[in-house]
Design a protein around this motif. Structure first.
Motif, PDB file in Angstrom:
ATOM      1  N   ASP A 193       0.805  -1.229   0.000  1.00 29.26           N
ATOM      2  CA  ASP A 193       0.000   0.000   0.000  1.00 29.26           C
ATOM      3  C   ASP A 193       0.831   1.270   0.000  1.00 29.26           C
ATOM      4  OD1 ASP A 193      -2.409  -1.335  -0.143  1.00 29.26           O
ATOM      5  OD2 ASP A 193      -2.768  -1.275   2.025  1.00 29.26           O
ATOM      6  N   SER A 194       1.892   1.314   0.792  1.00 29.00           N
ATOM      7  CA  SER A 194       2.687   2.543   0.906  1.00 29.00           C
ATOM      8  C   SER A 194       3.438   2.883  -0.379  1.00 29.00           C
ATOM      9  CB  SER A 194       3.676   2.431   2.070  1.00 29.00           C
ATOM     10  OG  SER A 194       4.606   1.386   1.833  1.00 29.00           O
ATOM     11  N   ALA A 195       3.511   1.959  -1.325  1.00 26.78           N
ATOM     12  CA  ALA A 195       4.232   2.200  -2.579  1.00 26.78           C
ATOM     13  C   ALA A 195       3.291   2.403  -3.770  1.00 26.78           C
ATOM     14  CB  ALA A 195       5.202   1.053  -2.855  1.00 26.78           C
ATOM     15  N   LYS A 196       1.993   2.380  -3.522  1.00 29.35           N
ATOM     16  CA  LYS A 196       1.040   2.534  -4.621  1.00 29.35           C
ATOM     17  C   LYS A 196       0.962   3.990  -5.075  1.00 29.35           C
ATOM     18  CE  LYS A 196      -1.654  -1.539  -3.634  1.00 29.35           C
ATOM     19  NZ  LYS A 196      -2.896  -2.109  -3.152  1.00 29.35           N
ATOM     20  N   ASN A 197       0.520   4.167  -6.316  1.00 33.13           N
ATOM     21  CA  ASN A 197       0.353   5.489  -6.926  1.00 33.13           C
ATOM     22  C   ASN A 197       1.673   6.238  -7.081  1.00 33.13           C
ATOM     23  OD1 ASN A 197      -2.531   5.261  -7.177  1.00 33.13           O
ATOM     24  ND2 ASN A 197      -2.607   5.524  -4.957  1.00 33.13           N
ATOM     25  N   LYS A 198       2.731   5.486  -7.387  1.00 30.91           N
ATOM     26  CA  LYS A 198       4.046   6.070  -7.618  1.00 30.91           C
ATOM     27  C   LYS A 198       4.609   5.661  -8.981  1.00 30.91           C
ATOM     28  CE  LYS A 198       5.213   6.029  -2.677  1.00 30.91           C
ATOM     29  NZ  LYS A 198       4.681   7.311  -2.370  1.00 30.91           N
ATOM     30  N   GLY A 199       3.772   5.049  -9.820  1.00 32.16           N
ATOM     31  CA  GLY A 199       4.221   4.606 -11.133  1.00 32.16           C
ATOM     32  C   GLY A 199       4.819   3.213 -11.150  1.00 32.16           C
ATOM     33  N   ILE A 200       4.805   2.531 -10.022  1.00 33.30           N
ATOM     34  CA  ILE A 200       5.419   1.211  -9.932  1.00 33.30           C
ATOM     35  C   ILE A 200       4.601   0.174 -10.699  1.00 33.30           C
ATOM     36  CG2 ILE A 200       6.097  -0.624  -8.328  1.00 33.30           C
ATOM     37  CD1 ILE A 200       6.651   1.712  -6.289  1.00 33.30           C
ATOM     38  N   GLY A 201       3.294   0.269 -10.637  1.00 28.10           N
ATOM     39  CA  GLY A 201       2.443  -0.663 -11.381  1.00 28.10           C
ATOM     40  C   GLY A 201       2.671  -0.551 -12.871  1.00 28.10           C
ATOM     41  N   ARG A 202       2.710   0.673 -13.380  1.00 26.78           N
ATOM     42  CA  ARG A 202       2.945   0.887 -14.813  1.00 26.78           C
ATOM     43  C   ARG A 202       4.334   0.385 -15.202  1.00 26.78           C
ATOM     44  NH1 ARG A 202       1.638   0.136 -19.453  1.00 26.78           N
ATOM     45  NH2 ARG A 202       2.428   1.522 -21.008  1.00 26.78           N
ATOM     46  N   ALA A 203       5.327   0.663 -14.386  1.00 28.51           N
ATOM     47  CA  ALA A 203       6.681   0.163 -14.661  1.00 28.51           C
ATOM     48  C   ALA A 203       6.704  -1.362 -14.669  1.00 28.51           C
ATOM     49  CB  ALA A 203       7.664   0.712 -13.626  1.00 28.51           C
ATOM     50  N   SER A 204       5.909  -1.972 -13.803  1.00 26.90           N
ATOM     51  CA  SER A 204       5.844  -3.431 -13.753  1.00 26.90           C
ATOM     52  C   SER A 204       5.217  -3.993 -15.020  1.00 26.90           C
ATOM     53  CB  SER A 204       5.050  -3.877 -12.523  1.00 26.90           C
ATOM     54  OG  SER A 204       5.681  -3.438 -11.339  1.00 26.90           O
ATOM     55  N   LEU A 205       4.170  -3.345 -15.513  1.00 31.05           N
ATOM     56  CA  LEU A 205       3.567  -3.787 -16.779  1.00 31.05           C
ATOM     57  C   LEU A 205       4.554  -3.640 -17.923  1.00 31.05           C
ATOM     58  CD1 LEU A 205      -0.093  -2.430 -16.588  1.00 31.05           C
ATOM     59  CD2 LEU A 205       0.749  -4.755 -16.147  1.00 31.05           C
ATOM     60  N   ASN A 206       5.316  -2.563 -17.921  1.00 27.25           N
ATOM     61  CA  ASN A 206       6.349  -2.378 -18.954  1.00 27.25           C
ATOM     62  C   ASN A 206       7.392  -3.484 -18.880  1.00 27.25           C
ATOM     63  OD1 ASN A 206       5.144  -0.044 -19.920  1.00 27.25           O
ATOM     64  ND2 ASN A 206       6.475   1.324 -18.763  1.00 27.25           N
ATOM     65  N   GLU A 207       7.773  -3.860 -17.675  1.00 28.19           N
ATOM     66  CA  GLU A 207       8.762  -4.931 -17.504  1.00 28.19           C
ATOM     67  C   GLU A 207       8.195  -6.271 -17.960  1.00 28.19           C
ATOM     68  OE1 GLU A 207      12.444  -6.751 -16.400  1.00 28.19           O
ATOM     69  OE2 GLU A 207      11.851  -4.708 -16.944  1.00 28.19           O
ATOM     70  N   ALA A 208       6.951  -6.545 -17.613  1.00 25.65           N
ATOM     71  CA  ALA A 208       6.317  -7.789 -18.063  1.00 25.65           C
ATOM     72  C   ALA A 208       6.259  -7.821 -19.590  1.00 25.65           C
ATOM     73  CB  ALA A 208       4.920  -7.919 -17.464  1.00 25.65           C
ATOM     74  N   SER A 209       5.906  -6.698 -20.201  1.00 22.93           N
ATOM     75  CA  SER A 209       5.854  -6.612 -21.667  1.00 22.93           C
ATOM     76  C   SER A 209       7.234  -6.830 -22.272  1.00 22.93           C
ATOM     77  CB  SER A 209       5.310  -5.249 -22.103  1.00 22.93           C
ATOM     78  OG  SER A 209       3.979  -5.094 -21.678  1.00 22.93           O
ATOM     79  N   ARG A 210       8.244  -6.230 -21.667  1.00 19.20           N
ATOM     80  CA  ARG A 210       9.616  -6.383 -22.167  1.00 19.20           C
ATOM     81  C   ARG A 210      10.041  -7.847 -22.115  1.00 19.20           C
ATOM     82  NH1 ARG A 210      14.588  -7.114 -20.792  1.00 19.20           N
ATOM     83  NH2 ARG A 210      14.205  -7.317 -18.570  1.00 19.20           N
ATOM     84  N   ARG A 211       9.734  -8.518 -21.037  1.00 21.90           N
ATOM     85  CA  ARG A 211      10.102  -9.927 -20.902  1.00 21.90           C
ATOM     86  C   ARG A 211       9.320 -10.801 -21.885  1.00 21.90           C
ATOM     87  NH1 ARG A 211      13.374 -11.015 -16.481  1.00 21.90           N
ATOM     88  NH2 ARG A 211      13.716  -9.189 -15.164  1.00 21.90           N
ATOM     89  N   ALA A 212       8.058 -10.465 -22.106  1.00 22.43           N
ATOM     90  CA  ALA A 212       7.251 -11.213 -23.072  1.00 22.43           C
ATOM     91  C   ALA A 212       7.829 -11.047 -24.477  1.00 22.43           C
ATOM     92  CB  ALA A 212       5.804 -10.742 -23.034  1.00 22.43           C
ATOM     93  N   LEU A 213       8.149  -9.821 -24.841  1.00 19.27           N
ATOM     94  CA  LEU A 213       8.726  -9.579 -26.169  1.00 19.27           C
ATOM     95  C   LEU A 213      10.059 -10.296 -26.326  1.00 19.27           C
ATOM     96  CD1 LEU A 213       7.844  -5.799 -26.602  1.00 19.27           C
ATOM     97  CD2 LEU A 213       6.877  -7.728 -27.893  1.00 19.27           C
ATOM     98  N   HIS A 214      10.837 -10.323 -25.259  1.00 17.91           N
ATOM     99  CA  HIS A 214      12.119 -11.035 -25.290  1.00 17.91           C
ATOM    100  C   HIS A 214      11.911 -12.532 -25.552  1.00 17.91           C
ATOM    101  CE1 HIS A 214      16.350 -11.687 -24.417  1.00 17.91           C
ATOM    102  NE2 HIS A 214      16.002 -12.688 -23.637  1.00 17.91           N
ATOM    103  N   ALA A 215      10.761 -13.042 -25.125  1.00 15.10           N
ATOM    104  CA  ALA A 215      10.417 -14.453 -25.359  1.00 15.10           C
ATOM    105  C   ALA A 215       9.660 -14.630 -26.676  1.00 15.10           C
ATOM    106  CB  ALA A 215       9.583 -14.983 -24.195  1.00 15.10           C
ATOM    107  N   ASN A 216       9.683 -13.585 -27.513  1.00 11.04           N
ATOM    108  CA  ASN A 216       9.011 -13.593 -28.824  1.00 11.04           C
ATOM    109  C   ASN A 216       7.503 -13.784 -28.712  1.00 11.04           C
ATOM    110  OD1 ASN A 216      11.380 -13.201 -30.399  1.00 11.04           O
ATOM    111  ND2 ASN A 216      11.914 -15.334 -29.985  1.00 11.04           N
ATOM    112  N   LEU A 217       6.914 -13.193 -27.691  1.00 12.23           N
ATOM    113  CA  LEU A 217       5.470 -13.233 -27.493  1.00 12.23           C
ATOM    114  C   LEU A 217       4.923 -11.813 -27.612  1.00 12.23           C
ATOM    115  CD1 LEU A 217       5.472 -15.618 -24.410  1.00 12.23           C
ATOM    116  CD2 LEU A 217       4.880 -16.202 -26.770  1.00 12.23           C
ATOM    117  N   SER A 218       3.740 -11.681 -28.180  1.00 12.18           N
ATOM    118  CA  SER A 218       3.175 -10.344 -28.383  1.00 12.18           C
ATOM    119  C   SER A 218       1.873 -10.133 -27.618  1.00 12.18           C
ATOM    120  CB  SER A 218       2.939 -10.102 -29.875  1.00 12.18           C
ATOM    121  OG  SER A 218       2.020 -11.055 -30.376  1.00 12.18           O
TER     122      SER A 218
END
Length: 141
Positions: free
Chosen positions: A78-103
């Motif tokens: 809770d204390s870390a919410k609304n700081k852009g961490i969720g969006r950064a996490s989605l970006n990281e998940a997307s980056r890892r998916a693309l690295h695995a050749n998944l879209s």
């Protein structure tokens, strides 16, 4: 903003973060669940600690299928919410998916969760649903 994602060193701590965040849903839908069950259910996933300001503030779990990357869990304290961490996490998940050749990135979220709006703001659409969950999908590039 300095956010990093490292393989989870302490799966018990990660399970605790998940259980604390999901407690209301477990009480309502799966009262038999506890930290140990969360721990056991996540052993085979790719578990990442989310580090912000040199502290573990959450956990992200991924599963790679033949045709998509499944975001199995994204939990932020809770204390870390609304700081852009969720969006950064989605970006990281997307980056890892693309690295695995998944879209495609998919996830399942409780219909009553405020996270539904977050995922919709970040490009996910509802693919299907059942009595409790939305199955959501996002195309990534």
């Amino acid at each position: 903003m300095n956010i990093s994602f490292v393989r989870t060193a302490d799966l018990t701590q990660a399970a605790g973060i998940t259980f604390d965040n999901m407690r209301v849903y477990y009480q309502q839908f799966a009262p038999e669940w506890d930290v140990l069950k969360v721990f056991e259910a996540t052993l085979e996933l790719e578990n990442y600690d989310i580090i912000f300001q040199q502290q573990v503030v959450g956990v992200m779990r991924l599963q790679f299928d033949d045709d998509c990357c499944v975001l199995r869990d994204l939990q932020i304290i809770d204390s870390a919410k609304n700081k852009g961490i969720g969006r950064a996490s989605l970006n990281e998940a997307s980056r890892r998916a693309l690295h695995a050749n998944l879209s495609t990135l998919t996830l399942k979220v409780f219909k009553s969760s405020p996270a539904v709006a977050f995922y919709e703001r970040n490009g996910f659409v509802i693919q299907s649903e059942d009595a409790r969950f939305f199955n959501m999908i996002a195309e990534i590039s």
